[in-house]
Enzyme design. Structure first.
Site, PDB file in Angstrom:
ATOM      1  N   GLU A 235      10.587   6.374   4.849  1.00 18.35           N
ATOM      2  CA  GLU A 235      10.672   7.794   4.523  1.00 18.35           C
ATOM      3  C   GLU A 235      11.550   8.508   5.544  1.00 18.35           C
ATOM      4  O   GLU A 235      11.700   8.041   6.681  1.00 18.35           O
ATOM      5  CB  GLU A 235       9.265   8.410   4.524  1.00 18.35           C
ATOM      6  CG  GLU A 235       9.223   9.879   4.132  1.00 18.35           C
ATOM      7  CD  GLU A 235       7.818  10.407   3.915  1.00 18.35           C
ATOM      8  OE1 GLU A 235       7.669  11.558   3.476  1.00 18.35           O
ATOM      9  OE2 GLU A 235       6.850   9.662   4.188  1.00 18.35           O
TER      10      GLU A 235
ATOM     11  N   ASN B 103       5.445  11.914  -6.042  1.00 20.67           N
ATOM     12  CA  ASN B 103       4.667  11.281  -4.972  1.00 20.67           C
ATOM     13  C   ASN B 103       3.507  12.183  -4.590  1.00 20.67           C
ATOM     14  O   ASN B 103       3.694  13.390  -4.406  1.00 20.67           O
ATOM     15  CB  ASN B 103       5.544  11.048  -3.735  1.00 20.67           C
ATOM     16  CG  ASN B 103       4.708  10.711  -2.507  1.00 20.67           C
ATOM     17  OD1 ASN B 103       4.234   9.590  -2.357  1.00 20.67           O
ATOM     18  ND2 ASN B 103       4.486  11.688  -1.636  1.00 20.67           N
ATOM     19  N   GLU B 104       2.335  11.611  -4.490  1.00 17.62           N
ATOM     20  CA  GLU B 104       1.147  12.370  -4.093  1.00 17.62           C
ATOM     21  C   GLU B 104       1.111  13.730  -4.784  1.00 17.62           C
ATOM     22  O   GLU B 104       0.994  14.781  -4.140  1.00 17.62           O
ATOM     23  CB  GLU B 104       1.067  12.496  -2.565  1.00 17.62           C
ATOM     24  CG  GLU B 104       0.827  11.158  -1.885  1.00 17.62           C
ATOM     25  CD  GLU B 104       0.501  11.256  -0.400  1.00 17.62           C
ATOM     26  OE1 GLU B 104       0.489  12.381   0.152  1.00 17.62           O
ATOM     27  OE2 GLU B 104       0.262  10.198   0.214  1.00 17.62           O
TER      28      GLU B 104
ATOM     29  N   TYR C 214      -5.145   5.101   3.720  1.00 27.46           N
ATOM     30  CA  TYR C 214      -4.868   4.778   5.105  1.00 27.46           C
ATOM     31  C   TYR C 214      -6.168   4.482   5.855  1.00 27.46           C
ATOM     32  O   TYR C 214      -7.190   5.132   5.619  1.00 27.46           O
ATOM     33  CB  TYR C 214      -4.153   5.940   5.804  1.00 27.46           C
ATOM     34  CG  TYR C 214      -2.716   6.124   5.369  1.00 27.46           C
ATOM     35  CD1 TYR C 214      -1.693   5.413   5.982  1.00 27.46           C
ATOM     36  CD2 TYR C 214      -2.384   7.009   4.346  1.00 27.46           C
ATOM     37  CE1 TYR C 214      -0.375   5.581   5.597  1.00 27.46           C
ATOM     38  CE2 TYR C 214      -1.061   7.177   3.951  1.00 27.46           C
ATOM     39  CZ  TYR C 214      -0.061   6.461   4.578  1.00 27.46           C
ATOM     40  OH  TYR C 214       1.248   6.612   4.184  1.00 27.46           O
TER      41      TYR C 214
ATOM     42  N   GLU D 158       1.372   3.088  -0.369  1.00 25.64           N
ATOM     43  CA  GLU D 158       1.206   3.587   0.998  1.00 25.64           C
ATOM     44  C   GLU D 158      -0.122   3.062   1.512  1.00 25.64           C
ATOM     45  O   GLU D 158      -1.179   3.388   0.980  1.00 25.64           O
ATOM     46  CB  GLU D 158       1.245   5.120   1.068  1.00 25.64           C
ATOM     47  CG  GLU D 158       2.631   5.710   0.866  1.00 25.64           C
ATOM     48  CD  GLU D 158       2.706   7.197   1.175  1.00 25.64           C
ATOM     49  OE1 GLU D 158       1.938   7.676   2.052  1.00 25.64           O
ATOM     50  OE2 GLU D 158       3.528   7.882   0.536  1.00 25.64           O
TER      51      GLU D 158
ATOM     52  N   GLN E 247       4.864   2.488   7.925  1.00 21.28           N
ATOM     53  CA  GLN E 247       6.205   2.395   7.379  1.00 21.28           C
ATOM     54  C   GLN E 247       6.997   1.354   8.174  1.00 21.28           C
ATOM     55  O   GLN E 247       6.506   0.855   9.187  1.00 21.28           O
ATOM     56  CB  GLN E 247       6.882   3.754   7.412  1.00 21.28           C
ATOM     57  CG  GLN E 247       6.225   4.782   6.503  1.00 21.28           C
ATOM     58  CD  GLN E 247       6.986   6.094   6.477  1.00 21.28           C
ATOM     59  OE1 GLN E 247       8.135   6.214   6.892  1.00 21.28           O
ATOM     60  NE2 GLN E 247       6.321   7.122   5.981  1.00 21.28           N
TER      61      GLN E 247
END
Length: 516
Positions: A48, A195-196, A263, A320, A369
């Site tokens: 990103e 995204n999201e 996460y 992610e 990432q």
């Protein structure tokens, strides 16, 4: 309080270093009765526009004394080629929904500047755009996974971007690509539609987003040689209602996959996530509990998808994932720069085992990432570069890419801390096209070696060898002064016992075995 915490950490490290050679046992059975494939896209990566992931990571100043192609840093490219990354997701992340692709094409000096409002408020000169990203993917021998702007963009903007990179017509947009130096279409097939969208991508409801997805997807056109794999913006962690609505409202032929973001936050508190390098055993245990939640999430989201898609046409794409800690002291909090310890390697191995074992539905993923951001594979400091423990896990596990999945049954001893317990061992296995069997094992127990007796059903083999990743302390890291403190070594703790395999799996280690 600071003294007590430091004392606790010192006692924890001392206990790890002086751990007795106590051994417990596990029983593992691996069978050769599956037709499933472990998709190579499970091993995808994410880059990103954030911190020094792109600028100062992949894309460096012309004056930097490292080998480059244009401004793409080639020592990084070579390291990633070695582990065979199959795909790279770009430009975000939250950044994707404020990115306008036309700002990143044409002569670099004429490209407009923008402020990255999501990550650090930095000014970006757009010198790294569509052509630069696709050149990077070409050098990496990986497939691009591009995220379209749904949050602040338009259907027309997304549609023209796809046409720009994939069409070989004489349209104005396709001709513009040719004039910008790439006569042939790039044939990008992976496209994220937003995204999201439940958060930074627009704070939408699932009902609203599902309608938006169908609208955008209708104008995401296929061009010759580039049938699109459209990926819907899926749920945040355990938002099962989001998955329910998306699967109910969007026909399976509209989408190739639906994303999942989760996460591992060591403390479970987003305001104070915990240190990447300084933690007690109880903090480590809590972190691994949260890591193992991924199995529950994948299982429950897959069950909802099965209701509407029993034939499993739609992939679950965990694009992610990784550990998210507090940033390193003294660094920009908006750059999400964190160190990478042996703990993070165990997190990586555990997650990859979960994905492999759910390969019937999980057919794509992206670690967050690749460079200098969150759970990175690579860290850089100007011309210096190091490979993190997580990088070495992907190096070990690359043998599973596009291999036949081998079902497992595991009875593991418990790892117990403060009266709480979890399974100490997790495993996945596959067989490659040449018949070699690979078994990846993670021992989360910080103190005990575990002897694993393995029965292999309908699998013929004669020899075993392997690699191991471990270190003296769970908090150990690679630094620019000691870049190889944690590295892969040959593993000699496995042997043939009749038709069975016996493995002595050291404490706090990841091992991949090869049987042939």
């Amino acid at each position: 309080m600071i003294f007590k915490k430091q004392l606790s950490i010192l006692l924890f490290l001392a206990g790890s270093a002086l751990a007795a050679n106590a051994q417990t046992t596990a029983n593992l059975s691996i069978s050769n009765d599956s037709k499933l494939i472990v998709s190579k896209y499970i091993y995808g990566q994410f880059a990103e526009h954030l911190g020094h992931g792109i600028y100062g990571g992949f894309w460096v100043d012309k004056s930097m004394p490292v080998e480059k192609q244009d401004r793409i840093r080639l020592d990084i490219v070579k390291a990633l080629v070695k582990i065979k990354i199959p795909s790279l997701r770009w430009p975000g992340g939250c950044f994707a929904d404020e990115y306008h692709w036309r700002d990143g094409i044409g002569p670099a000096e004429q490209r407009p500047k923008m402020v990255n409002t999501n990550w650090g408020g930095t000014t970006e000169d757009n010198s790294f755009g569509t052509h630069e990203f696709l050149e990077l993917c070409s050098l990496l021998h990986c497939e691009p996974y591009m995220a379209a702007n749904v949050g602040s963009g338009t259907v027309e903007e997304m549609s023209k971007w796809i046409e720009y990179v994939n069409s070989n017509s004489t349209s104005t947009v396709a001709e513009m690509r040719k004039q910008n130096g790439h006569p042939d279409p790039y044939k990008v097939t992976f496209w994220g539609i937003g995204n999201e969208s439940w958060g930074c991508g627009g704070n939408m409801t699932p009902e609203f987003y599902s309608d938006q997805f169908k609208r955008y997807a209708s104008f995401a056109k296929n061009y010759p040689g580039a049938p699109l794999k459209k990926i819907a913006s899926g749920p945040n962690s355990d938002d099962y209602n989001w998955t329910e609505v998306i699967m109910k409202n969007i026909p399976d032929y509209f989408m190739w996959g639906i994303s999942l973001h989760y996460y591992t936050v060591p403390t479970g508190n987003w305001g104070h996530k915990g240190s990447a390098t300084s933690f007690s055993e109880s903090e480590y245990f809590a972190t691994m509990q949260r890591c193992l939640k991924m199995d529950t999430l994948v299982t429950k989201h897959s069950a909802i998808m099965d209701k509407y898609d029993p034939e499993k046409h739609v992939a679950l794409v965990v694009d992610e994932w990784g550990v998210w800690t507090d940033v390193e002291p003294g660094t920009n909090p908006g750059f999400l720069y964190q160190q990478n310890s042996l703990r993070d390697a165990l997190i990586a191995g555990t997650n990859l085992n979960i994905f492999n074992n759910h390969c019937d539905r999980v057919r794509g993923a992206a670690l967050a990432q690749t460079i200098n951001v969150l759970q990175s594979l690579i860290l850089t400091d100007k011309e210096k570069m190091l490979l993190t423990p997580t990088y070495h896990i992907f190096d070990m596990y690359k043998v599973h890419q596009d291999a036949k999945y081998l079902p497992i049954q595991l009875i593991s001893p418990d790892y117990v801390v403060d009266g709480k317990k979890m399974a100490a061992v997790n495993v996945s296995a596959s067989q490659d096209s040449s018949g070699r069997v690979h078994i990846s094992l993670v021992n989360l127990d910080l103190h005990n070696n575990i002897t694993i007796s393995t029965a292999l059903k309908n699998i013929q083999w004669k020899t075993v060898n392997g690699q191991i990743l471990t270190s003296a302390n769970i908090t150990d890291i690679n630094t620019f002064d000691q870049p190889d403190k944690i590295h892969l070594e040959n593993f000699k703790g496995a042997k043939k016992d009749g038709d069975n395999l016996v493995v002595v799996l050291p404490a706090k280690s990841v091992v991949t075995l090869e049987l042939q």
